[in-house]
Design a protein around this motif. Structure first.
Motif, PDB file in Angstrom:
ATOM      1  N   THR A 134      54.509  38.735  28.768  1.00  0.00           N
ATOM      2  CA  THR A 134      54.583  40.184  28.953  1.00  0.00           C
ATOM      3  C   THR A 134      53.665  40.705  30.046  1.00  0.00           C
ATOM      4  O   THR A 134      53.880  41.798  30.572  1.00  0.00           O
ATOM      5  CB  THR A 134      54.208  40.914  27.647  1.00  0.00           C
ATOM      6  OG1 THR A 134      52.819  40.670  27.357  1.00  0.00           O
ATOM      7  CG2 THR A 134      55.083  40.443  26.489  1.00  0.00           C
ATOM      8  N   ASP A 189      45.152  45.826  27.142  1.00  0.00           N
ATOM      9  CA  ASP A 189      45.348  46.340  28.491  1.00  0.00           C
ATOM     10  C   ASP A 189      46.442  45.538  29.178  1.00  0.00           C
ATOM     11  O   ASP A 189      46.908  44.519  28.671  1.00  0.00           O
ATOM     12  CB  ASP A 189      44.059  46.247  29.322  1.00  0.00           C
ATOM     13  CG  ASP A 189      43.852  47.465  30.227  1.00  0.00           C
ATOM     14  OD1 ASP A 189      44.860  47.998  30.720  1.00  0.00           O
ATOM     15  OD2 ASP A 189      42.702  47.884  30.403  1.00  0.00           O
ATOM     16  N   ARG A 190      46.849  46.020  30.367  1.00  0.00           N
ATOM     17  CA  ARG A 190      47.700  45.225  31.229  1.00  0.00           C
ATOM     18  C   ARG A 190      46.870  44.127  31.860  1.00  0.00           C
ATOM     19  O   ARG A 190      45.753  44.357  32.315  1.00  0.00           O
ATOM     20  CB  ARG A 190      48.289  46.093  32.356  1.00  0.00           C
ATOM     21  CG  ARG A 190      49.394  47.026  31.947  1.00  0.00           C
ATOM     22  CD  ARG A 190      50.685  46.298  31.703  1.00  0.00           C
ATOM     23  NE  ARG A 190      51.148  45.543  32.867  1.00  0.00           N
ATOM     24  CZ  ARG A 190      52.154  44.650  32.815  1.00  0.00           C
ATOM     25  NH1 ARG A 190      52.750  44.403  31.676  1.00  0.00           N
ATOM     26  NH2 ARG A 190      52.538  44.000  33.903  1.00  0.00           N
ATOM     27  N   LYS A 191      47.413  42.905  31.888  1.00  0.00           N
ATOM     28  CA  LYS A 191      46.694  41.786  32.483  1.00  0.00           C
ATOM     29  C   LYS A 191      46.333  42.081  33.935  1.00  0.00           C
ATOM     30  O   LYS A 191      45.220  41.789  34.397  1.00  0.00           O
ATOM     31  CB  LYS A 191      47.545  40.523  32.384  1.00  0.00           C
ATOM     32  CG  LYS A 191      46.835  39.246  32.787  1.00  0.00           C
ATOM     33  CD  LYS A 191      47.734  38.042  32.541  1.00  0.00           C
ATOM     34  CE  LYS A 191      47.036  36.748  32.924  1.00  0.00           C
ATOM     35  NZ  LYS A 191      47.924  35.577  32.698  1.00  0.00           N
ATOM     36  N   TYR A 234      56.265  49.419  21.006  1.00  0.00           N
ATOM     37  CA  TYR A 234      55.705  48.739  22.170  1.00  0.00           C
ATOM     38  C   TYR A 234      56.767  47.765  22.647  1.00  0.00           C
ATOM     39  O   TYR A 234      57.310  46.977  21.849  1.00  0.00           O
ATOM     40  CB  TYR A 234      54.426  47.979  21.815  1.00  0.00           C
ATOM     41  CG  TYR A 234      54.128  46.858  22.789  1.00  0.00           C
ATOM     42  CD1 TYR A 234      53.634  47.137  24.061  1.00  0.00           C
ATOM     43  CD2 TYR A 234      54.377  45.527  22.445  1.00  0.00           C
ATOM     44  CE1 TYR A 234      53.392  46.106  24.969  1.00  0.00           C
ATOM     45  CE2 TYR A 234      54.123  44.502  23.338  1.00  0.00           C
ATOM     46  CZ  TYR A 234      53.643  44.793  24.598  1.00  0.00           C
ATOM     47  OH  TYR A 234      53.418  43.778  25.492  1.00  0.00           O
ATOM     48  N   ASP A 292      50.807  41.656  29.301  1.00  0.00           N
ATOM     49  CA  ASP A 292      49.925  42.540  28.547  1.00  0.00           C
ATOM     50  C   ASP A 292      48.914  41.717  27.759  1.00  0.00           C
ATOM     51  O   ASP A 292      49.230  40.644  27.239  1.00  0.00           O
ATOM     52  CB  ASP A 292      50.719  43.414  27.573  1.00  0.00           C
ATOM     53  CG  ASP A 292      51.518  44.491  28.280  1.00  0.00           C
ATOM     54  OD1 ASP A 292      51.120  44.873  29.395  1.00  0.00           O
ATOM     55  OD2 ASP A 292      52.532  44.941  27.732  1.00  0.00           O
ATOM     56  N   ILE A 302      47.291  46.353  21.581  1.00  0.00           N
ATOM     57  CA  ILE A 302      47.343  46.145  23.022  1.00  0.00           C
ATOM     58  C   ILE A 302      45.985  46.517  23.617  1.00  0.00           C
ATOM     59  O   ILE A 302      45.499  47.631  23.426  1.00  0.00           O
ATOM     60  CB  ILE A 302      48.466  46.979  23.664  1.00  0.00           C
ATOM     61  CG1 ILE A 302      49.827  46.534  23.114  1.00  0.00           C
ATOM     62  CG2 ILE A 302      48.442  46.840  25.186  1.00  0.00           C
ATOM     63  CD1 ILE A 302      50.161  45.073  23.366  1.00  0.00           C
ATOM     64  N   GLU A 341      47.114  36.898  26.363  1.00  0.00           N
ATOM     65  CA  GLU A 341      48.384  37.469  26.803  1.00  0.00           C
ATOM     66  C   GLU A 341      49.406  37.418  25.675  1.00  0.00           C
ATOM     67  O   GLU A 341      49.529  36.424  24.954  1.00  0.00           O
ATOM     68  CB  GLU A 341      48.917  36.728  28.016  1.00  0.00           C
ATOM     69  CG  GLU A 341      50.184  37.365  28.579  1.00  0.00           C
ATOM     70  CD  GLU A 341      50.704  36.694  29.835  1.00  0.00           C
ATOM     71  OE1 GLU A 341      51.733  37.157  30.368  1.00  0.00           O
ATOM     72  OE2 GLU A 341      50.074  35.707  30.280  1.00  0.00           O
TER      73      GLU A 341
END
Length: 518
Positions: free
Chosen positions: A395, A411-413, A312, A397, A409, A360
């Motif tokens: 990041t 998710d994407r923020k 990652y 993320d 992980i 995050e």
């Protein structure tokens, strides 16, 4: 008194040493073309001398719009040997995006392979940054372009690099999955850390034979290139990835290592099992770029009798490693930070979150970029400062740490859906939906809704031959997710838009779904 002082180690310096001491070993292969390390040293020296002959000077930036080839490989590292900064451009983006990146980088020169000459010719009358830079065409005589073959043939084969660790090495443009691509600047010191630290973590060795199956503009390819150069191994280039051709290449060249994306592993697994079990050379492959399905993570190393490492990370320079020995017990995680890397989880107020809570991901690493080129606001936005004043990379993320320090992980923020004041993570819903036998691919995005603010909508690619209806998939999914996660609508498409690294371009999906009445 310090009697002896070795010169600072850099990637260009390593190439020069390999050319001297590993001269007869294979450095790079593309089809029937091959460079030994001596030949690679000579070819990159020609490039460095040729750049000087074009009156380019250390610190200038050189853009490349090229398909993968030995010539592009030699150009990239010849640029570095000359003390210039390499700016490889994604060949799959629009002409406007290409022009924007050339202008943003302030490129002094541009190298173009034959498939892309006409694209640049169209831009010359309209884009000053393209019109004013030196242009070199690889495979054809084109008006307004220097002919690469004559240019390179006229150059001498000796060159001694004088780059310093703090010098700019390259600019890699981000994938742009959540906005306009940004130029990520790495120094030679940073890139040496990428090479040395990742070569250890990814288990490269001096006799490795590394498959390069992604475009050389991708930072995933740079990981494989830098690690292989660090140990003096062999790089094997593919002009484009095709699963059956890859299997033949593994057998022919005795491939041991590779850096790949999940979509490639899926396509290799789809090949007949009888064609996948006779490779004695395979050692360790690294997979990154987008989330790796748990079933692929379990099945691929067993089918191919090899080590698989999930990485990652971000081109900006933060990485975690899920090592093969942790695959069974921590399958759903992306591992731990490695070799001098530290990370934390912070909440929405910028405070360190307790173990197990989602927030995050921020990190510190010797791999970190110098910043975003010409974009101080973006560099500031990507920075979290701790109580001691140390600057950590944000990041974007969302993740959590378990009691053993393994990162998961979430998710994407920027992909998170805010519905009725509740945070909804699309990855959780996608993980449920991929288990449906009629779904080949799925992405969940938030669509504007008057009542809830946003609501989840699934964009689905059916399995071949499946007759799945929207009503059926919504019923099936919503019986298996939480009440707040229920999907409001399903839209079917032939394929999901992805970048070359396999990441779904959710920004494009949201634009396509804008105005959907829910």
């Amino acid at each position: 008194m310090n009697w002896f002082r070795a010169p600072a180690t850099t990637i260009p310096g390593l190439i020069e040493l390999h050319a001297r001491w590993r001269g007869q070993r294979a450095a790079a292969i593309e089809g029937d073309r091959r460079f030994t390390w001596r030949e690679f040293g000579e070819e990159t020296a020609r490039v460095a001398n040729g750049l000087g002959a074009l009156a380019l000077k250390p610190g200038d930036r050189v853009a490349l719009l090229m398909d993968s080839s030995l010539d592009m490989l030699a150009l990239l590292f010849g640029i570095l040997r000359a003390g210039l900064s390499a700016v490889p451009l994604n060949v799959s983006v629009s002409d406007d995006a290409v022009a924007g990146m050339i202008a943003d980088a302030g490129a002094a020169a541009l190298f173009v392979s034959s498939a892309h000459v006409k694209r640049i010719e169209k831009l010359i009358p309209h884009v000053g940054a393209v019109a004013h830079c030196i242009r070199v065409a690889l495979d054809e005589e084109a008006s307004g372009f220097i002919a690469y073959r004559r240019w390179i043939a006229a150059q001498p084969t000796g060159y001694q690099s004088r780059v310093q660790p703090a010098d700019e090495c390259n600019i890699i443009y981000s994938s742009g999955t959540t906005g306009v691509p940004k130029g990520i600047v790495h120094t030679h010191a940073s890139r040496l850390s990428w090479a040395a630290d990742l070569a250890v973590a990814l288990r490269y060795r001096s006799d490795c034979v590394t498959l390069l199956s992604l475009g050389l503009f991708s930072n995933i390819s740079w990981v494989a290139m830098l690690c292989t150069i660090y140990v003096g191994g062999t790089m094997v280039l593919m002009s484009h990835f095709e699963a059956r051709e890859t299997l033949a290449l593994i057998a022919r060249e005795k491939i041991s290592h590779a850096a790949v994306v999940p979509l490639q592993l899926k396509r290799l697994l789809a090949q007949p099992a009888s064609e996948c079990d006779a490779f004695g050379s395979l050692d360790t492959w690294m997979c990154c770029g987008s989330p790796l399905d748990l079933e692929v993570k379990r099945e691929f190393p067993k089918r191919f009798n090899m080590n698989l490492i999930e990485l990652y990370g971000l081109t900006e320079g933060l990485c975690t490693i899920l090592a093969p020995e942790d695959f069974k017990s921590k399958t759903a995680s992306v591992g731990k930070p490695f070799l001098g890397t530290d990370l934390k989880i912070i909440d929405q107020f910028g405070r360190e979150a307790p173990c197990g809570e989602t927030g995050e991901v921020v990190g510190l690493s010797p791999l970190l970029m110098a910043g975003y080129h010409g974009n101080e606001p973006a560099s500031r936005d990507a920075t979290w400062e701790d109580v001691d004043g140390a600057r950590w990379l944000r990041t974007g993320d969302l993740g959590r740490l378990d009691a053993d320090g393994f990162l998961y992980i979430v998710d994407r923020k920027k992909d998170m859906i805010l519905s009725g004041g509740q945070n909804i993570y699309p990855a959780d819903i996608e993980a449920v939906m991929t288990a449906h036998p009629g779904i080949a691919d799925v992405a969940v995005v938030g669509v504007e809704n008057a009542e809830w603010g946003e609501t989840p909508v699934a964009v689905i690619v059916r399995q071949a031959g499946a007759t799945l209806s929207a009503e059926e998939v919504l019923t099936w999914t919503n019986e298996r997710v939480g009440r707040q996660q229920r999907v409001r609508a399903a839209v079917f498409k032939e394929a999901l838009p992805r970048n070359p690294n396999g990441k779904v371009l959710k920004r494009e999906l949201k634009a396509q779904l804008k105005g959907l009445k829910l």
